[in-house]
Design a protein around this motif. Structure first.
Motif, mmCIF file in Angstrom:
data_model
loop_
_atom_site.group_PDB
_atom_site.id
_atom_site.type_symbol
_atom_site.label_atom_id
_atom_site.label_comp_id
_atom_site.label_asym_id
_atom_site.label_seq_id
_atom_site.Cartn_x
_atom_site.Cartn_y
_atom_site.Cartn_z
ATOM 1 N N ASN A 131 0.825 -1.214 0.000
ATOM 2 C CA ASN A 131 0.000 0.000 0.000
ATOM 3 C C ASN A 131 0.852 1.255 0.000
ATOM 4 O O ASN A 131 0.566 2.225 -0.726
ATOM 5 N N SER A 178 2.615 1.672 -3.362
ATOM 6 C CA SER A 178 1.649 2.182 -4.351
ATOM 7 C C SER A 178 1.463 3.687 -4.191
ATOM 8 O O SER A 178 1.422 4.431 -5.178
ATOM 9 N N SER A 179 1.368 4.143 -2.934
ATOM 10 C CA SER A 179 1.224 5.581 -2.676
ATOM 11 C C SER A 179 2.449 6.341 -3.176
ATOM 12 O O SER A 179 2.326 7.451 -3.727
ATOM 13 N N ASP A 199 -1.044 -7.637 -4.363
ATOM 14 C CA ASP A 199 -1.921 -7.439 -3.203
ATOM 15 C C ASP A 199 -3.087 -8.424 -3.242
ATOM 16 O O ASP A 199 -3.423 -9.061 -2.228
#
Length: 317
Positions: A234, A237-238, A296
Motif C-alpha cells: 500500500n 503504491s502511494s 496485493d
C-alpha cells in the motif's frame, strides 16, 4: 501593523499567529477575519481593509496562501488590484492588523508589497528544523514542560516523527498526557506508531537507482519489526502515485517549491524524486502499480507466499 510569516513549518507559523493575537488583543476586543487567497479574491481583501470598522476596538485580518508575494503581477487587471492593495496597506488604520502567510520557503524580495511590509511591518521566516537541530528542539520541548524522557526514547520519538513538526508535537503531548513524567523507550514503542514512509522512500530510491540489495536490506529490517508485505504494498503504491503526480507537475513546468506545496511534501523529497524520474517513464510507473495491485490480490487470496512474492517483486523491479 502588517506581518508576513512564511516557510514550510506550518506548525510554527500557526503558533506565532497565536502569540501575535495574545500579545496584541484580548479576547473581548478582537474581531477576526480570515481570507484564503486560494479561494478568496484580492479585491475582497482590499474591501475588507478599507471598510469602516464598527465592531470593536481592533480588527485582525489573517490572509493565507499569499502566492502574490512570491511573484509579480503581469496582466493589467492584477496589477491594478495589486496597486490597490499596496495603497490600502500603506494607509492602514491603526486598529487593524494584517497577517499574510506564504506556505513555502521563498518569497519575491523585489515585490513592492514585500518591501512595504519590510519597511513598516515585520517579516518572519520559519525555516525547516534541520536534522542536527531536532535533538535540541525535542529536549527543549520536554524541558519546558518539566518532563523527563530517556535519551533513547527521545531519539526514537524523533525518528518516528520523521521530520514532521506537527506529528512530533502531537505525539509528544499524547505521551505527556499518558505518562506525565519519566518517559522511556517502551512508552514510545507502545504509544507512538512507526512511521514507515521514510523506510518505503529508501526502498523506492534504492530500486530506482538499481540498488536492489539495498532495497532488500531495508525490507528485511522491516520484517524483523513484523511489518507485513501488504502494508508495504500500500505504501509503495502511494509512493508511485506520488511519483506520477510529481512527473505530471514537472511537465506543466511547476517549480520544486510549488510541487512541494501542492503535494504536501518537503522540497527535499521533491528534489530526490525529480532526480529519479529523469530515467523513468509514465508507462513503467503504470506497470508497477498494476503489478502491486495483482500482488496485493494474490496475497489476500492466499495464492502466493506473501514474503517470497514481495521479495520477488523487489528483485524484478
Amino acid at each position: 501593523m502588517i506581518y508576513l510569516l512564511y516557510g514550510n513549518e506550518n506548525t510554527m507559523i500557526r503558533n506565532r499567529i497565536k502569540r501575535i493575537r495574545k500579545e496584541l488583543f484580548s479576547e473581548s476586543d478582537e474581531y477576526l477575519v480570515n481570507f484564503d487567497l486560494d479561494h478568496d479574491s484580492i479585491g475582497n481583501l482590499v474591501d475588507e481593509i478599507n471598510q469602516m470598522f464598527i465592531y470593536g476596538d481592533n480588527k485582525l485580518i489573517i490572509v493565507d496562501n499569499c502566492e502574490f508575494l512570491t511573484t509579480e503581477p503581469k496582466d493589467k487587471k492584477n496589477i491594478a488590484l495589486f496597486n490597490e492593495l499596496y495603497d490600502s496597506l500603506k494607509n492602514l488604520s491603526e486598529n487593524i492588523v494584517v497577517i499574510f502567510t506564504v506556505r513555502g520557503s521563498k518569497v519575491n524580495t523585489k515585490n513592492s508589497i514585500y518591501k512595504l511590509i519590510l519597511e513598516i511591518g515585520k517579516v518572519l521566516e520559519f525555516k525547516d528544523i534541520q536534522k542536527n537541530d531536532w535533538p535540541i528542539y525535542a529536549k527543549q520541548f520536554f524541558q519546558k514542560r518539566n518532563v523527563q524522557i530517556d535519551e533513547d526514547a527521545l531519539y526514537e520519538l524523533i525518528k518516528r516523527a520523521n521530520g514532521d513538526l506537527s506529528t512530533f508535537n502531537n505525539e509528544a503531548n499524547k505521551l505527556i498526557l499518558y505518562k506525565i513524567n519519566n518517559i522511556n523507550l517502551q512508552d514510545i514503542e507502545d504509544l507512538v506508531p512507526q512511521n514507515l514512509d521514510e523506510d518505503v522512500f529508501k526502498i523506492v530510491n534504492c530500486l530506482n537507482s538499481g540498488d536492489k540489495a539495498g532495497a532488500l536490506k531495508v525490507y528485511r529490517d522491516l520484517r524483523v519489526k513484523n511489518v507485513e508485505p501488504v502494508t508495504l504494498i500500500n505504501l509503495l503504491s502511494s509512493s508511485i502515485f506520488y511519483m506520477l503526480n510529481v512527473k505530471n507537475l514537472l511537465l506543466q513546468k511547476y517549480k520544486a517549491d510549488d510541487i512541494a506545496k501542492m503535494t504536501n511534501s518537503s522540497t527535499g523529497r521533491v528534489y530526490i524524486t525529480t532526480k529519479n524520474l529523469r530515467t523513468i517513464s509514465f508507462g513503467f510507473l503504470d506497470r508497477k502499480l498494476n503489478e502491486l495491485a495483482k500482488l496485493d490480490s494474490d496475497i489476500k487470496h492466499s495464492k502466493v507466499d506473501r514474503f517470497l512474492a514481495f521479495e520477488t517483486f523487489l528483485l524484478e523491479y
